[in-house]
Design a protein around this motif. Sequence first.
Motif, PDB file in Angstrom:
ATOM      1  N   LEU A 152       0.976  -1.350   0.132  1.00 41.25           N
ATOM      2  CA  LEU A 152      -0.002  -0.007   0.089  1.00 41.25           C
ATOM      3  C   LEU A 152       0.751   1.058   0.009  1.00 41.25           C
ATOM      4  CD1 LEU A 152      -2.721  -1.025   2.401  1.00 41.25           C
ATOM      5  CD2 LEU A 152      -2.600  -1.199   0.034  1.00 41.25           C
ATOM      6  N   GLY A 153       0.260   1.953  -0.616  1.00 42.13           N
ATOM      7  CA  GLY A 153       0.915   3.509  -0.569  1.00 42.13           C
ATOM      8  C   GLY A 153       1.787   3.835  -2.184  1.00 42.13           C
ATOM      9  N   GLU A 154       1.579   2.686  -3.031  1.00 40.15           N
ATOM     10  CA  GLU A 154       2.254   2.653  -4.315  1.00 40.15           C
ATOM     11  C   GLU A 154       1.195   3.403  -5.257  1.00 40.15           C
ATOM     12  OE1 GLU A 154       4.158  -0.678  -5.752  1.00 40.15           O
ATOM     13  OE2 GLU A 154       5.669  -0.958  -4.195  1.00 40.15           O
ATOM     14  N   ARG A 155      -0.080   3.146  -4.876  1.00 44.77           N
ATOM     15  CA  ARG A 155      -1.234   3.846  -5.724  1.00 44.77           C
ATOM     16  C   ARG A 155      -1.454   5.069  -5.093  1.00 44.77           C
ATOM     17  NH1 ARG A 155      -3.037  -1.535  -4.850  1.00 44.77           N
ATOM     18  NH2 ARG A 155      -3.229  -2.966  -6.426  1.00 44.77           N
ATOM     19  N   LYS A 156      -2.074   5.915  -6.026  1.00 41.56           N
ATOM     20  CA  LYS A 156      -2.474   7.389  -5.498  1.00 41.56           C
ATOM     21  C   LYS A 156      -3.920   7.177  -5.183  1.00 41.56           C
ATOM     22  CE  LYS A 156      -1.202  10.945  -7.775  1.00 41.56           C
ATOM     23  NZ  LYS A 156      -1.125  11.969  -8.912  1.00 41.56           N
ATOM     24  N   ARG A 157      -4.341   7.486  -3.812  1.00 40.07           N
ATOM     25  CA  ARG A 157      -5.450   7.208  -3.223  1.00 40.07           C
ATOM     26  C   ARG A 157      -6.303   8.876  -2.681  1.00 40.07           C
ATOM     27  NH1 ARG A 157      -4.497   1.150  -1.141  1.00 40.07           N
ATOM     28  NH2 ARG A 157      -5.284   0.209  -2.872  1.00 40.07           N
ATOM     29  N   TRP A 158      -7.319   8.689  -2.566  1.00 41.98           N
ATOM     30  CA  TRP A 158      -7.891   9.959  -2.129  1.00 41.98           C
ATOM     31  C   TRP A 158      -8.739   9.549  -1.007  1.00 41.98           C
ATOM     32  CZ3 TRP A 158      -8.815  15.077  -4.346  1.00 41.98           C
ATOM     33  CH2 TRP A 158      -8.179  15.259  -5.429  1.00 41.98           C
ATOM     34  N   LEU A 159      -8.794  10.129  -0.007  1.00 41.13           N
ATOM     35  CA  LEU A 159      -9.788  10.246   1.169  1.00 41.13           C
ATOM     36  C   LEU A 159     -10.911  11.226   1.325  1.00 41.13           C
ATOM     37  CD1 LEU A 159     -10.155   9.020   4.063  1.00 41.13           C
ATOM     38  CD2 LEU A 159      -8.935  11.009   5.089  1.00 41.13           C
ATOM     39  N   PHE A 160     -12.021  10.658   1.388  1.00 43.63           N
ATOM     40  CA  PHE A 160     -13.086  11.432   1.416  1.00 43.63           C
ATOM     41  C   PHE A 160     -13.951  11.279   2.781  1.00 43.63           C
ATOM     42  CE2 PHE A 160     -15.314  12.262  -3.339  1.00 43.63           C
ATOM     43  CZ  PHE A 160     -14.050  12.388  -3.884  1.00 43.63           C
ATOM     44  N   ILE A 161     -14.210  12.481   3.307  1.00 47.00           N
ATOM     45  CA  ILE A 161     -14.800  12.578   4.510  1.00 47.00           C
ATOM     46  C   ILE A 161     -15.958  13.619   4.419  1.00 47.00           C
ATOM     47  CG2 ILE A 161     -14.872  12.891   7.100  1.00 47.00           C
ATOM     48  CD1 ILE A 161     -11.862  12.657   7.015  1.00 47.00           C
ATOM     49  N   PRO A 162     -17.063  13.187   3.576  1.00 47.98           N
ATOM     50  CA  PRO A 162     -17.866  14.045   3.069  1.00 47.98           C
ATOM     51  C   PRO A 162     -19.062  14.817   4.022  1.00 47.98           C
ATOM     52  CG  PRO A 162     -18.577  11.855   2.332  1.00 47.98           C
ATOM     53  CD  PRO A 162     -17.360  11.858   3.175  1.00 47.98           C
ATOM     54  N   TYR A 163     -19.380  13.939   5.029  1.00 47.59           N
ATOM     55  CA  TYR A 163     -20.668  14.327   5.845  1.00 47.59           C
ATOM     56  C   TYR A 163     -20.065  14.868   7.383  1.00 47.59           C
ATOM     57  CZ  TYR A 163     -22.828  11.803   2.084  1.00 47.59           C
ATOM     58  OH  TYR A 163     -22.980  11.060   0.900  1.00 47.59           O
ATOM     59  N   GLU A 164     -18.885  14.779   7.622  1.00 50.62           N
ATOM     60  CA  GLU A 164     -18.576  14.840   8.917  1.00 50.62           C
ATOM     61  C   GLU A 164     -17.400  16.040   8.961  1.00 50.62           C
ATOM     62  OE1 GLU A 164     -18.792  15.643  12.579  1.00 50.62           O
ATOM     63  OE2 GLU A 164     -19.869  13.811  12.084  1.00 50.62           O
ATOM     64  N   GLY A 165     -17.632  17.305   9.714  1.00 56.09           N
ATOM     65  CA  GLY A 165     -16.539  18.294   9.983  1.00 56.09           C
ATOM     66  C   GLY A 165     -15.985  17.812  11.104  1.00 56.09           C
ATOM     67  N   ASP A 166     -16.094  17.084  12.106  1.00 53.26           N
ATOM     68  CA  ASP A 166     -15.612  16.879  13.222  1.00 53.26           C
ATOM     69  C   ASP A 166     -14.510  15.697  13.436  1.00 53.26           C
ATOM     70  OD1 ASP A 166     -16.477  19.160  14.558  1.00 53.26           O
ATOM     71  OD2 ASP A 166     -18.431  18.149  14.964  1.00 53.26           O
ATOM     72  N   TRP A 167     -13.932  15.469  12.259  1.00 52.99           N
ATOM     73  CA  TRP A 167     -12.790  14.230  12.059  1.00 52.99           C
ATOM     74  C   TRP A 167     -11.715  14.620  12.731  1.00 52.99           C
ATOM     75  CZ3 TRP A 167      -8.389  14.995   9.565  1.00 52.99           C
ATOM     76  CH2 TRP A 167      -8.407  16.020   8.613  1.00 52.99           C
ATOM     77  N   LYS A 168     -11.144  16.103  13.030  1.00 51.58           N
ATOM     78  CA  LYS A 168     -10.216  16.202  13.757  1.00 51.58           C
ATOM     79  C   LYS A 168     -10.003  16.148  15.179  1.00 51.58           C
ATOM     80  CE  LYS A 168      -8.747  19.600   9.949  1.00 51.58           C
ATOM     81  NZ  LYS A 168      -8.363  20.906   9.811  1.00 51.58           N
TER      82      LYS A 168
END
Length: 498
Positions: A207-223
Amino acid sequence: MKVRSGATKKNATNHKNSPALGVFIFLGLSTLIYFGPPSLHMIKNDVAEQVESFAYSDIDFVSQYQSEGNTRCHGEGSISGLPGFYVFDKLWYKSGTFYLFSDHPETITLPKLDAITSGHNPFLVRPTSESPHHIKAKDQDSKIRCFPHEIIWLNAGIPPAAFQRRHIAKRFNWEYHHYHFLAESLLGGIASLDLVNQQHTNDINPLGERKRWLFIPYEGDWKDPYGLNEPVVNGLFGNHLVDSSAWREISSNGDWVGLEKVVLIDRWASHRYNTKANLWNKMALDVFDSLPSSAITPTQSDTGLTSLFSGYRNNFLDYMEIQPLQRGKAGMALYEVPNIIYVDRQASGRRLVPEAHRDLLLILRDLERAGLARTVVGKLEEMSYEDQIKLFAGADIVIGVHGNGLTHQVWMAPGGILIEVFPSGVFLRDYQVVSQVVGHEHVAILDNHVYTREEWESEPGKLLATSPNDANDRNIQLDKGFIEKLLKEKISQFNVVH
């Protein structure tokens, strides 16, 4: 023997001086620092490859001047994977609805909606003649956006009433507690994508060799309030993040959004339909146990010993400006002698009794004086985030009481050993499953003996803590002779001749 506590690094970025790892569950909401969504660049095919400085340059913006053959996200839609971790090829989104398009839609059977997501977005299968590319000529004003790479989509969802009664509802932000965020959601999504890819290609890429995106579309409090999630996202995905504000900007105008390949992650869907997820209260366990042995056992490569997570680990450590040490082969120590890290939790409720803590410190001191090991005591609550990661990145053996700090084992070089000490009568697979996936030996200590896999697999209901409080506020006994013998045995497993 060294004791690591205070922060020593300059505060170059806001993740350098994060407070301690917290209790098993935190309450309350994290603070989201909002700088506004990034602006989207409209790119035509003839210039798309020239723009590399901004993440959205990797999205194909399809106009009426482009033919369907020039874009990704075009073709036969499909679904595979497990509940809560379903992987879709060629998934489309428009105005709150997901679509799969097929020349033979009658051949695609979608699972129940609540096995995919606990939200309310409907999923529809439609003939290819209704796909965005085919109807584009009829709708000159709409846009078609295609994310041409693999996507990990975290769906916060809405938990059913049964889960609310068990006090693990969304209001606790359960999904974004650091352990659950990294070791269950992200690691589970990464494993799901590679499991599906392996089934199609008979080869799992690190893992890490492919380019991947992260979607967190509905939640603002992920931090999370401890400041742990944000550097992980930055280090693993860089600017390939679509958060809630960016998703609103992309999707709110009724335009089509295409996802070339995406895993939709939903905790509540997984717990409803996956046997092991329910049995052990671990949402990704069915995914992890489905991986072939070649994916979860460290294997030899040109760069040394690697595992499923090695590419991501290396990328993250590079981001943190920490050297990603590697083992040349199985059983090789990272230094001239094995490096033992003791995670000191004595400031928390779940801890060793004082005598056991003192005995362990004396054992570590004697091992170092005898030249058998390097030893470091880490008080994570007093360390900067960077120093916590550096501590684990250089570990051969980690020993500590069950706690969130053991999540950091993902940054250890594959082929390490994690010794986890449990309160009497309690066993949870939180960190065992992480060891399994990232390539470490996990040793469970319960009531002064090694609690073997055969034992805990035979009695999951007996020792599983059904409430987080079952594992809290325990003063744990640890026999000096037993733990000294165990540490010497584990040290002997390492070949120190480089």
